[in-house]
Design a protein around this motif. Structure first.
Motif, PDB file in Angstrom:
ATOM      1  N   GLU A   8      49.493 -70.218 -66.003  1.00  0.00           N
ATOM      2  CA  GLU A   8      49.590 -68.930 -66.680  1.00  0.00           C
ATOM      3  C   GLU A   8      48.227 -68.383 -67.068  1.00  0.00           C
ATOM      4  N   GLN A   9      47.294 -69.268 -67.375  1.00  0.00           N
ATOM      5  CA  GLN A   9      45.950 -68.807 -67.733  1.00  0.00           C
ATOM      6  C   GLN A   9      45.293 -68.089 -66.560  1.00  0.00           C
ATOM      7  N   GLU A  10      45.469 -68.637 -65.361  1.00  0.00           N
ATOM      8  CA  GLU A  10      44.917 -68.001 -64.166  1.00  0.00           C
ATOM      9  C   GLU A  10      45.612 -66.669 -63.901  1.00  0.00           C
ATOM     10  N   LEU A  11      46.932 -66.648 -64.045  1.00  0.00           N
ATOM     11  CA  LEU A  11      47.701 -65.416 -63.853  1.00  0.00           C
ATOM     12  C   LEU A  11      47.241 -64.342 -64.827  1.00  0.00           C
ATOM     13  N   TRP A  12      47.060 -64.724 -66.080  1.00  0.00           N
ATOM     14  CA  TRP A  12      46.634 -63.769 -67.111  1.00  0.00           C
ATOM     15  C   TRP A  12      45.223 -63.252 -66.825  1.00  0.00           C
ATOM     16  N   SER A  13      44.336 -64.143 -66.414  1.00  0.00           N
ATOM     17  CA  SER A  13      42.955 -63.746 -66.100  1.00  0.00           C
ATOM     18  C   SER A  13      42.919 -62.757 -64.940  1.00  0.00           C
ATOM     19  N   LYS A  14      43.750 -63.002 -63.924  1.00  0.00           N
ATOM     20  CA  LYS A  14      43.827 -62.075 -62.794  1.00  0.00           C
ATOM     21  C   LYS A  14      44.310 -60.708 -63.254  1.00  0.00           C
TER      22      LYS A  14
END
Length: 202
Positions: A8-14
């Motif tokens: 989710e952290q990667e998804l949010w950063s994107k």
């Protein structure tokens, strides 16, 4: 086509970087849970849909300044709760509504979790009626914590954040809520099975 993200952290950063597929994935993944949570505040489904739509518009418009998170659902729930309270909606009695939760998820094409399936097995016919009556005897905050823990799957730590309580206070409230349900249902065999199911996830 859904893009795969590692967490989710990667998804949010994107999403924060302006990636529209990431934003679309966030919307599709969390709009149904947001509706299920929001209906406890606003029973007007069309109005609630408008509020959630505005939440996502605001989210996209402020994407460069929103905080980082590795728990998107908690972030969105907190944002929706803030919007609903600002619009003068308050958490309502959930008795008589919780049994609609799983059916709505299934209608939306959402795959049920193991927790959902266990609870679903305990919520049919007279059992659902017994549970609703027991829940109706709880305070508003007790009902809210039961819903968040067992129907939304939040951890005690997440609930503490969402309800603005200390972690130990959440544990105490959850225990007292389950004890109250048990006392109400103690004359039925359903009570023991229900509490066994719930305690698996405490």
């Amino acid at each position: 086509m859904m893009v795969e993200f590692n967490n989710e952290q990667e998804l949010w950063s994107k999403f924060k970087s302006g990636d529209k597929p990431a934003f679309t994935q966030i919307y599709r993944s969390f709009v149904a849970p947001l509706l299920q949570y929001g209906i406890r505040y606003c029973e007007d489904r069309e109005k609630l849909k408008d509020i959630i739509h505005d939440l996502f518009i605001d989210l996209w418009n402020s994407r460069t300044t929103v905080a980082e998170t590795d728990n998107i659902r908690l972030y969105l729930f907190k944002s929706l709760k803030y919007k609903l309270i600002r619009a003068n909606y308050n958490y309502k009695n959930t008795a008589g509504k919780l049994h609609q939760y799983l059916q709505t998820l299934q209608d939306a094409g959402t795959e049920l979790t193991a927790e959902d399936k266990l609870i679903d097995a305990e919520m049919s016919g007279s059992r659902a009626d017994l549970l609703q009556k027991a829940i109706s005897k709880l305070s508003r905050r007790q009902q809210e914590i039961i819903m968040l823990r067992f129907y939304m799957g939040f951890s005690n730590a997440d609930i503490a954040d969402l309800m603005q309580m200390k972690y130990q206070s959440v544990s105490n409230l959850l225990y007292s809520s389950l004890s109250r349900i048990k006392d109400t249902l103690q004359s039925t065999g359903f009570a023991a099975r229900l509490l066994e199911t719930f305690h698996l996830f405490i």
